[in-house]
Structures are given as structure tokens and as C-alpha cells.
Design a protein around this motif. Structure first.
Motif, PDB file in Angstrom:
ATOM      1  N   ARG A 274       1.027  -1.146   0.351  1.00 56.24           N
ATOM      2  CA  ARG A 274      -0.435  -0.090  -0.188  1.00 56.24           C
ATOM      3  C   ARG A 274       0.821   0.768  -0.465  1.00 56.24           C
ATOM      4  NH1 ARG A 274      -5.561   0.355   1.575  1.00 56.24           N
ATOM      5  NH2 ARG A 274      -6.770   2.608   1.151  1.00 56.24           N
ATOM      6  N   SER A 279      -3.045   7.116  -2.299  1.00 58.62           N
ATOM      7  CA  SER A 279      -3.628   7.230  -2.659  1.00 58.62           C
ATOM      8  C   SER A 279      -5.232   6.964  -1.324  1.00 58.62           C
ATOM      9  CB  SER A 279      -4.226   6.529  -3.616  1.00 58.62           C
ATOM     10  OG  SER A 279      -5.597   6.744  -3.980  1.00 58.62           O
ATOM     11  N   GLY A 282      -9.494   3.342  -4.112  1.00 54.15           N
ATOM     12  CA  GLY A 282      -9.018   3.259  -5.765  1.00 54.15           C
ATOM     13  C   GLY A 282      -8.844   3.691  -6.786  1.00 54.15           C
ATOM     14  N   VAL A 294      -7.408  -0.676 -10.074  1.00 52.71           N
ATOM     15  CA  VAL A 294      -6.185  -0.626  -8.989  1.00 52.71           C
ATOM     16  C   VAL A 294      -7.408  -0.348  -7.475  1.00 52.71           C
ATOM     17  CG1 VAL A 294      -4.594   0.644  -7.552  1.00 52.71           C
ATOM     18  CG2 VAL A 294      -4.707   0.884 -10.179  1.00 52.71           C
ATOM     19  N   ILE A 295      -6.812  -1.567  -6.914  1.00 54.68           N
ATOM     20  CA  ILE A 295      -8.165  -1.516  -5.389  1.00 54.68           C
ATOM     21  C   ILE A 295      -7.292  -1.665  -4.104  1.00 54.68           C
ATOM     22  CG2 ILE A 295      -9.915  -3.230  -4.438  1.00 54.68           C
ATOM     23  CD1 ILE A 295      -9.703  -4.855  -7.333  1.00 54.68           C
ATOM     24  N   PRO A 296      -7.696  -1.057  -3.513  1.00 51.18           N
ATOM     25  CA  PRO A 296      -7.359  -0.639  -1.752  1.00 51.18           C
ATOM     26  C   PRO A 296      -7.799  -2.566  -1.067  1.00 51.18           C
ATOM     27  CG  PRO A 296      -8.636   0.517  -1.889  1.00 51.18           C
ATOM     28  CD  PRO A 296      -9.179  -0.144  -3.812  1.00 51.18           C
ATOM     29  N   TRP A 297      -6.547  -3.649  -0.292  1.00 50.14           N
ATOM     30  CA  TRP A 297      -6.896  -4.326  -0.359  1.00 50.14           C
ATOM     31  C   TRP A 297      -6.057  -4.245   1.162  1.00 50.14           C
ATOM     32  CZ3 TRP A 297      -9.893  -8.229  -0.769  1.00 50.14           C
ATOM     33  CH2 TRP A 297      -9.609  -9.521  -0.670  1.00 50.14           C
ATOM     34  N   HIS A 300      -2.245  -3.420   1.314  1.00 54.47           N
ATOM     35  CA  HIS A 300      -2.145  -3.918  -0.488  1.00 54.47           C
ATOM     36  C   HIS A 300      -3.007  -2.935  -1.194  1.00 54.47           C
ATOM     37  CE1 HIS A 300      -0.251  -7.254   2.137  1.00 54.47           C
ATOM     38  NE2 HIS A 300      -1.166  -7.562   2.446  1.00 54.47           N
ATOM     39  N   TRP A 301      -2.096  -2.723  -2.400  1.00 49.67           N
ATOM     40  CA  TRP A 301      -3.249  -3.016  -3.581  1.00 49.67           C
ATOM     41  C   TRP A 301      -2.930  -4.137  -4.494  1.00 49.67           C
ATOM     42  CZ3 TRP A 301      -5.527   1.634  -3.367  1.00 49.67           C
ATOM     43  CH2 TRP A 301      -4.721   2.834  -2.776  1.00 49.67           C
ATOM     44  N   ILE A 303      -3.583  -5.137  -8.338  1.00 49.64           N
ATOM     45  CA  ILE A 303      -4.030  -4.389  -9.530  1.00 49.64           C
ATOM     46  C   ILE A 303      -4.137  -5.271 -10.693  1.00 49.64           C
ATOM     47  CG2 ILE A 303      -2.530  -2.400 -11.023  1.00 49.64           C
ATOM     48  CD1 ILE A 303      -0.659  -1.968  -9.528  1.00 49.64           C
TER      49      ILE A 303
END
Length: 575
Positions: A274, A279, A282, A294-297, A300-301, A303
Motif C-alpha cells: 500500500r 491514495s 482505488g 487498482v483496488i485497496p486491499w 496492499h493494492w 492491480i
């Protein structure tokens, strides 16, 4: 004489429950047998059993071990389908999104906000804004609020404030909108466990090797317990084939030509820490073929994704160096500082089951689903998308129920919450009190509540009995030892890979892909499942071989090379 349980059974899905399920599968004639333990198969089992039918479900590997654990982890309407004028699919998916967020699984499905950068000042803003307005309107058509806020237009300055790591020259403004995300593998395991709770006889690591026919009618399957080697028959009045990308292979066992074909499309995702770019939300980007998320997880991201034809091994789709470079190249177009291969901590590839059509490009094929009685006694459900699994399951069981004697009740799954969901919001509201009462950090309680819902109580009881299980796993601080024990005792995890790749996501989230966690997790599972020292080492060796093969495949230039290298690591149970 012990009183029989007449309505429900234990919420556990451990070794004893599997044995009980196998006993029932061997001896009963079921109303419905579901073949396939992905999102549609487990959804079908829950739909059928909550109509009052006797139900079995078998899966050749682990729950969600195929497509259903390797998605973009989004519950979404599919904004790109608006451009294809597939309004019915978008509306249906958005209604399901609201249902999952607010009723069925609020502990597992969460809102997520995305930015859509604009590169043209007027026309593009009007065009995309109109699409997002339609997206919002569709989400209100299901008779309940959508569960997420509506879209907003943003200036260039507002975009940079929300995502400071964007390259200012790559956009002129943008829009922000909401969708939802889910840990797909955890959801499917919970769905299988919920079906078991309501009385379905479910067993993983049971492979269907043929169909039993009387004349032209399918009346059951030849099954093989891969854990023990035992072969036995399962009798059922209706069989539902929910095997996703394996649909054509399963249909071939019947000796009948399929009415439709399923093509596999490979989607690759990267996992990036992350902190690699800043950001608050996403990102949705258009590519020449599809879209890139691009997804916040968590920390982590995610992609992805790619969208390419795949005709090789379906069990182990492999990402190539070209896939990784493609994703990095597209995301770097809008970032101020480029991401490199060194920033990638995890990679995974999955296959979408697309209904074959006239298009040569998998990105053009339909995400609609088909349900058909291909031969008497056998219902096939194929196509579709993760978000609309409940509709697919309902349609499949409607088709099977129509062929059963007597009136079968309508589907009730739009009002049946998954285990852990009932009371989740109340538990979340008092998470600080729970943390103080058990002497656990509040962040840890939040982590557990968002994975187990109110079943967090069962893990906390485990921590009271065995305080040492509070320790985080090596190289994977987000997960504690108790989660490994619980996966083996309550969630149907039978092998080390089941825990590191699906009950947790250590295999894609940890820099070492779970190599340092493997011996510790294996020892915890061994104590729970009665493994010998030899068996424990075998599990570790197989997992390390998987990691090595995946890493090596991701250095290959093309699919054929990546597939060959990935298959050098044998399955935990050789088929």
C-alpha cells in the motif's frame, strides 16, 4: 436416546462433519447433488437446502480453488457493460451488490471508492458522468437503498488531493464512484459452511469421475474420495453441474454433446504494498481492450486485470512476464513514480468461464449465464459473473426443482444471511469493549470481525484456552495462529495450501509468498488434524514447490512456457 437435530446441524465444517457428509452421500438418494464447490456450486447448495430439499455437494479440490478464489475480489455492477448496452446485467448485479452489502454478508462485503481519471475536459465528462448516473439509478431499483453513496464529479485539484501519487499531466479531472469488494475465497468457504449448517451434505476433495444413467436419464455420479482413495456412487434425482471452466469436460462424461461451450479467459492480478503510492481510494482505468482496476486491499493494492484466451491447464493458470509488464505499463501511465517488478509482492491468475460466441476476443464474450437441462436429470449452469452467483444458483435450482415430483418452495436466499452476519453491526459497534475484555488490540478485533463476523467469538474463546495462538504468523503479521487452527477445525481446510492460499491470502500478500509461515502453519494443522511428522513435512514440501513453480512461471515469456513450468510442481493429491 439422544434427541435428533431436526432443523439445523453444527456450524463447524471440520473432519468429523466431512465424514458424516460422506456417510450420507454413500447411503441416501438425494433430491439435488451439486457438482462443483465454487461460488455458483456453493450458492446452489444453499439455495436448494433452504427450500427444504435433501442436498449434497462435492468438489474435486478445495472450496473455491478454481476461478472463485482468483477474481478481482469486487462485488460490482460492471461499469464497462453499460457501454455494451447490457443494462439488464448491470441492474441485476447492482441489486445483488446491495443485498450482499446490507443483508447477506455485511462482515465480508465492504464498500470501496474508486477514481475515474478523465483525459478530455468536456465530452468525456458528460459521457462518463451519464453512465455513472445510470449506474447509481439502477442501484436503487431493487426496492432497497444501494448501501453506498452516489458518484461525484471532481476537479483536477480534488483528484490530486484524493490521490497525490497521480501524474498531474495524465488527467484533467475525474469522477469518484462506489462499488464493493470481498475476499472471494473466504466468502465461498463461508457459503459452503452455511449450506452445511442448514443440512446440506458437503465434501471437498471428492472428484466426480462419471455419471450414472438409467436409459437416457442421469440418476447420480461415480465419486472418488481423493483423501482415502475410496470410490462410491452418489444417487440423486437431479444433478447440477456447476463446474465453471470445467463445464465442457464434465458434460463430456455424460456422452452427450453440449448445447453450448465455455471458453476460459485468463485474468492476472498483481499485489503491491500500500505504501508504494499514496491514495485514499482505488482507481479505474480504461485500456485498449477492457478496464484496469487498482483496488485497496488492506495493507496492499490489487492491480488488474488482463483478459486473454487460455487453452492450457485449467487447474493452474499461470501468469507470464508479459502479463505482469502489461499491467505495470498501464498503471504507470497515470502514476507520478513508476512501479517496477521489484514492487510486486504477489501475483495470481484466474480463469473466467465465458459463454463461447462469435467473438474471437474473450473480452467481447458474454458475462450472461445459461441454465439448461442438457439431458434428463442433469442441469448445467454456466457463464455469469461472481457478483450474480445467487441469481445463477436460484435459476439452476428452479430448473432442477421443476423436474422433481411435488411443489418445491421458491428460493429464499435473498433473505438468508451467511454464518457470522447476523448481529455483525452490533459486534462492530462494541469492538473496543471486546478488545478490552479479551486483552487484544482493537485492530486485531476489527481484522477478525471483518473475516468471521460474530463467529469471532469462537476464535476469542480459542485464545482464552490457548493464549499462544495470539502470535502472528512469520512473514504475515496480519494473521494469527488461531486462524490456522480454526481453518482446520471449523472451515474445511484439509491441506496447508488450503490455509495459506484461500482461508488466508498469505500466498499472495507476503513477500515470500508464505514460505516462512508454512512450517508454523503446518505444525498447527498437524496438531489439529493428527498428521504424522512425515505427512507434515510432505505438506510443507508440496507448498514450497508450488511457490517456486509459480515464481518461475512468472518469468516466462508466453503462456505455453509458463504453463509447463507451473506444472512442474505436483498437486497436493496427484490426480
Amino acid at each position: 436416546m439422544a434427541k435428533a437435530k431436526s432443523v439445523t446441524r453444527s456450524s463447524k465444517l471440520g473432519p468429523a462433519e466431512r465424514e458424516a457428509a460422506l456417510g450420507a452421500l454413500r447411503t441416501k438418494e438425494l433430491d439435488i447433488l451439486v457438482v462443483g464447490g465454487g461460488i455458483v456450486g456453493t450458492g446452489s447448495a444453499l439455495d436448494a437446502v433452504t427450500r427444504g430439499l435433501s442436498v449434497g455437494m462435492v468438489e474435486a479440490r478445495d472450496w473455491a480453488s478454481g476461478t472463485s478464489s482468483r477474481s478481482s475480489k469486487l462485488v460490482h455492477g460492471g461499469i464497462r457493460y453499460l457501454e455494451q448496452l447490457d443494462f439488464r446485467l448491470v441492474r441485476e448485479a447492482l441489486i445483488e451488490r446491495g443485498l450482499l452489502l446490507q443483508r447477506i454478508a455485511p462482515h465480508l462485503v465492504k464498500p470501496v471508492r474508486f477514481l475515474y481519471p478523465l483525459t478530455k475536459p468536456v465530452f468525456e465528462r458528460v459521457y462518463i458522468g451519464a453512465g455513472m448516473l445510470l449506474y447509481d439509478l439502477f442501484s436503487y431499483t431493487g426496492g432497497r437503498p444501494p448501501g453506498v453513496p452516489h458518484h461525484r464529479h471532481l476537479t483536477k485539484r480534488q483528484m490530486l488531493r484524493a490521490m497525490p501519487s497521480l501524474d498531474p499531466s495524465a488527467f484533467v479531472g475525474g469522477l469518484a464512484y462506489y462499488d464493493a469488494q470481498v475476499d472471494d475465497a473466504r466468502y465461498v468457504a463461508n457459503l459452503a459452511r452455511t449450506a452445511s449448517f442448514y443440512g446440506a451434505h458437503v465434501a471437498s476433495r471428492v472428484r466426480v469421475e462419471g455419471f450414472i444413467k438409467v436409459g437416457q436419464r442421469v440418476v447420480g455420479v461415480h465419486a472418488h474420495d481423493l483423501e482415502t482413495g475410496e470410490k462410491f456412487d452418489i444417487r440423486a434425482r437431479q444433478v447440477v453441474n456447476a463446474t465453471g471452466v470445467w463445464t465442457d469436460d464434465t458434460q463430456a462424461m455424460v456422452g452427450e454433446r453440449g448445447q453450448f461451450k465455455v471458453r476460459a479467459s485468463k485474468g492476472v492480478h498483481l499485489v503491491v504494498p500500500r505504501d508504494r503510492f499514496q491514495s485514499k481510494l482505488g482507481l479505474l482505468l480504461r485500456t485498449e481492450k477492457s478496464v484496469l482496476f487498482v483496488i485497496p486491499w488492506g495493507r496492499h493494492w490489487l492491480i488488474g486485470t488482463t483478459d486473454t484466451d487460455w487453452n492450457l491447464d485449467k487447474a493452474h493458470p499461470a501468469a507470464t512476464a508479459a502479463d505482469i509488464d502489461y499491467i505495470l505499463g498501464h498503471v504507470n501511465r497515470v502514476l507520478a513514480v513508476d512501479l517496477t517488478r521489484d514492487d510486486v509482492e504477489g501475483v495470481y491468475a484466474g480463469l473466467r468461464p465465458l459463454l463461447a460466441g462469435e467473438s474471437d476476443q474473450t473480452s467481447k464474450l458474454s458475462r450472461e449465464h445459461i441454465v439448461a437441462h442438457s439431458v434428463p436429470g442433469l442441469v448445467v449452469v454456466a457463464g455469469g459473473k461472481w457478483t450474480t452467483y445467487r441469481i445463477m444458483a436460484k435459476d439452476a435450482i428452479d430448473e432442477a426443482a421443476a423436474a422433481l415430483d411435488g411443489k418445491v418452495p421458491e428460493s429464499t436466499t435473498d433473505d438468508i444471511a451467511l454464518l457470522g452476519a447476523e448481529g455483525y453491526q452490533a459486534a462492530w459497534n462494541k469492538r473496543s469493549k471486546i478488545a478490552r475484555a479479551f486483552g487484544v488490540h482493537k485492530a486485531r478485533i476489527e481484522h477478525l470481525l471483518n473475516r468471521y463476523g460474530v463467529m469471532t467469538d469462537e476464535l476469542l474463546d480459542l485464545l482464552v484456552e490457548r493464549p499462544e495462538l495470539q502470535e502472528p504468523l512469520p512473514g504475515a503479521d496480519d494473521y494469527i495462529a488461531a486462524e490456522v487452527v480454526y481453518a482446520a477445525s471449523h472451515e474445511g481446510a484439509m491441506h496447508l495450501e488450503d490455509v495459506l492460499a484461500r482461508r488466508t491470502r498469505i500466498s499472495i500478500e507476503a513477500w515470500d509468498r508464505g514460505v516462512s509461515a508454512a512450517p508454523v502453519a503446518a505444525a498447527l494443522m498437524a496438531a489439529e488434524l493428527g498428521w504424522s511428522a512425515e505427512k507434515t513435512q510432505y505438506e510443507i514440501d508440496r507448498y514450497l514447490a508450488r511457490v517456486e513453480a509459480e515464481r518461475a512461471s512468472q518469468e516466462q515469456p508466453d503462456d505455453a512456457s509458463a504453463d509447463r513450468v507451473r506444472l512442474e510442481a505436483p498437486d497436493i493429491i496427484p490426480s
